[in-house]
Enzyme design. Structure first.
Site, PDB file in Angstrom:
ATOM      1  CG  ASP A  61      -1.840   0.892   1.131  1.00 25.80           C
ATOM      2  OD1 ASP A  61      -2.329   1.400   0.032  1.00 25.80           O
ATOM      3  OD2 ASP A  61      -2.588   1.341   2.026  1.00 25.80           O
ATOM      4  CE1 TYR A  77       4.851  -3.585  -8.837  1.00 29.16           C
ATOM      5  CE2 TYR A  77       5.392  -3.675  -6.696  1.00 29.16           C
ATOM      6  CZ  TYR A  77       4.964  -3.287  -7.835  1.00 29.16           C
ATOM      7  OH  TYR A  77       3.959  -2.024  -7.817  1.00 29.16           O
ATOM      8  CE  LYS A 112      -7.045  -3.354  -3.910  1.00 28.81           C
ATOM      9  NZ  LYS A 112      -7.954  -2.170  -3.811  1.00 28.81           N
TER      10      LYS A 112
END
Length: 673
Positions: free
Chosen positions: A116, A224, A313
């Site tokens: 996040d 990533y 999520k």
């Protein structure tokens, strides 16, 4: 019924565009991830069922948000798309089924923590960090290279010798929870505005203009995903590239996992739904990527997201607290948004004091009373929302909260248009937040892009009574003697601002039309109107029916534009802008092609190629008059096939007798011109 559907689509479009702006541009989310995703899916469903009402500027087609004007804007070589997401395990299995159907057999997935933070793209040339770009609007972002270099984990020079000459690597910049709590406490003690969560703090920090200040704040980063030309020649899988970039010296999360089945993926998700609370940083879900690069290319992209990746999520946390009061904020469009002020409570690692109530319908749905005990949730662990009221604890003599009938800023009676959930203040030329907001919109990067002017300066100019309309910006050069009294605004700043204002006069007609801030006229709509009508005079002369007849322009947009162009105050303002020399007609440019040998022919590219990337082949085709289409149909003239092309595409092309050509055959067609 038809009008109700159209009104609902338009209402959701306006709401979601505003939420995107608040989240990506202002780093000030006003709705939870979960609620945003629910609304997006509702809008997608309605748009699929009623495509005739779809706004060409729909948030279902957008990625990210706008870009701050503080930094140089740079176009991404590869667009930074967002991910589709779900909170539902069955939808994840559906994703797996779609992938297997397209590829023809089961595939491996790489599971990664969904950090996040703030998305970043880093470019390395000959092993040296040359550029750091934020996501921005997905197509272009802010150059924050100097700020990125202050993050200790990001290498300035790679330590190994087997890296490509030029590549991009993408990841997430974030702040650890302990650092966030410490720094936020310091800001509170110093009387400075605190941040709502670590993500906002990281986002606000990376956009500071003084890199020495950025260096004082402990940011971290995980990387990533690797991008480079002909990547498949170096790596065949994402997992292989992750291990390699780790050897090059990049910070890669140790918690990623290679999974061979969808059940392995779900086990990984179940573990981290609990274990995430033990991490020193926030995650809000899990990212799932198809491992094989050739399969990724075969699956391709939608306009908004890759078909080879998705995210799961986590559900939000919930706490109980007390509603202290409800206040109201007025936006630049006149929309009045209620805000719940709460007794401070700890939720998902941060102290919550406020929550958005969205509109009058939400207050009515919750049946709120003063002093109510409420349940607050952080959907996606970002923005708090009141979920429900604990009515058993309601105070005996408390009063029902009623949505105001007049504007909290200027006292004008509010209006609510049929089919819309939001109340508006109609006093657009006399209500301060609307006046200031419209001018701030006008100077924005996607609009007039006026360098040397920012939101705070507009606030100051309004307070000094120097600017009341956008046309007043073009007379500021006559008020230099007053400008020198602005605090921290020297001669150089004044010169930069006045030069920026003067340079804005050459902006094309579609930018001016968008910058005016006409309700429902977004960037795409403004461009379509400019191309269709050519001049502002032609739009003024058009009827509502004429405007609505333009492709993708609905009746609501037409009515709003017609009303704006038939308001005397607006006409006077437009006349002042025209006198100042702004463009009110389109400048049509002749498109020069490299050749026309492929003119009138349609192409689709599939598979992996030897000498060119798919993007380069697309450029070649379009520069010689060819047109790209997104799927195999009877309208397709040629399928350009590379290695590892999916069996389903091959079978469909053969069934429809679509000619299948190689990379070399395409080049031969071009060379035969």
């Amino acid at each position: 019924m038809s009008q109700d559907i159209q009104a609902k689509i338009e209402q959701l479009t306006v709401e979601l565009n505003e939420y995107n702006y608040q989240y990506y541009v202002l780093a000030n989310p006003v709705i939870s991830d979960f609620d945003f995703d629910v609304k997006i899916k509702e809008l997608e469903k309605l748009e699929n069922e009623f495509p005739q009402y779809k706004d060409p500027n729909s948030p279902t087609l957008k990625v990210g948000g706008d870009i701050t004007s503080k930094f140089k804007t740079v176009q991404h070589r590869w667009p930074m798309l967002s991910l589709s997401n779900t909170y539902n395990e069955q939808e994840l299995r559906d994703f797996d089924n779609r992938v297997q159907k397209a590829i023809g057999h089961p595939v491996e997935y790489v599971c990664e923590l969904k950090f996040d933070g703030l998305s970043i793209s880093l470019t390395y040339e000959n092993g040296k960090l040359s550029q750091g770009i934020t996501r921005g609007d997905g197509v272009q972002g802010d150059d924050v290279t100097q700020n990125v270099k202050t993050i200790r984990k990001i290498p300035h020079q790679l330590k190994d010798a087997d890296f490509p000459e030029l590549f991009e690597i993408r990841g997430e910049i974030f702040m650890h929870k302990s650092a966030f709590i410490r720094l936020n406490k310091e800001r509170e003690e110093n009387g400075e505005q605190t941040y709502a969560n670590p993500r906002n703090f990281a986002s606000g920090t990376i956009k500071l203009q003084d890199s020495s200040e950025v260096a004082k704040r402990p940011l971290d980063c995980f990387l990533y995903f690797l991008y480079l030309d002909n990547r498949n020649k170096l790596f065949s899988t994402h997992w292989e590239s992750l291990n390699k970039v780790k050897n090059w010296g990049f910070p890669v999360s140790e918690h990623s996992k290679l999974c061979t089945t969808i059940n392995d993926v779900l086990n990984f998700i179940h573990h981290w739904d609990t274990a995430r609370h033990d991490l020193s940083y926030d995650i809000d879900g899990i990212v799932i990527k198809v491992n094989d690069y050739s399969y990724q290319e075969e699956l391709g992209f939608t306009a908004k997201s890759p078909r080879w990746a998705t995210s799961f999520k986590f559900k939000a946390e919930r706490v109980e607290t007390t509603l202290k009061s409800v206040t109201y904020q007025v936006g630049r469009t006149g929309a009045v948004t209620p805000v719940a002020n709460l007794k401070p409570v700890l939720l998902a690692g941060t102290t919550v004091k406020r929550a958005s109530l969205h509109n009058a319908n939400e207050i009515e749905r919750l049946d709120l009373y003063e002093g109510d005990t409420v349940y607050v949730e952080k959907g996606g662990e970002i923005i708090p929302k009141i979920i429900a009221v604990y009515t058993e604890k309601r105070l005996a003599n408390s009063s029902h909260i009623l949505y105001p009938t007049s504007c909290p800023e200027c006292g004008t009676e509010l209006i609510r248009q049929e089919g819309e959930a939001v109340h508006y203040c109609p006093n657009e030329n006399g209500c301060k937040p609307q006046i200031v907001g419209k001018i701030q919109h006008y100077i924005g990067r996607k609009m007039m892009d006026i360098q040397g002017l920012g939101d705070e300066t507009i606030e100051t100019l309004f307070r000094m009574n120097l600017v009341r309309h956008v046309s007043d910006l073009y007379t500021l050069h006559e008020k230099r003697d007053q400008l020198v009294h602005i605090e921290r605004f020297g001669q150089k700043s004044i010169d930069n601002m006045l030069n920026g204002i003067e340079e804005s006069k050459v902006k094309p007609f579609e930018k001016v039309l968008f910058a005016l801030g006409i309700r429902h006229v977004g960037e795409t709509v403004a461009k379509k109107l400019a191309i269709h009508f050519k001049t502002l005079e032609n739009i003024k002369s058009a009827s509502i029916e004429d405007i609505a007849a333009v492709q993708d322009i609905g009746i609501r947009i037409a009515e709003s534009l017609f009303a704006y162009l038939h308001d005397q105050a607006n006409l006077e303002e437009l006349n002042k802008l025209e006198i100042q020399g702004l463009n009110f007609e389109i400048e049509e440019k002749e498109v020069v092609l490299a050749g026309n040998g492929l003119s009138g022919k349609t192409f689709l590219i599939s598979g992996v190629f030897v000498d060119y990337s798919r993007e380069q082949l697309t450029e070649l085709i379009e520069s010689h008059g060819g047109k790209m289409i997104s799927s195999i149909s009877a309208k397709l003239n040629y399928l350009v096939a590379g290695d590892k092309m999916g069996p389903s595409k091959l079978a469909k092309a053969e069934k429809l007798n679509v000619p299948i050509i190689s990379e070399q055959e395409l080049l031969n067609m071009i060379n035969q011109e």
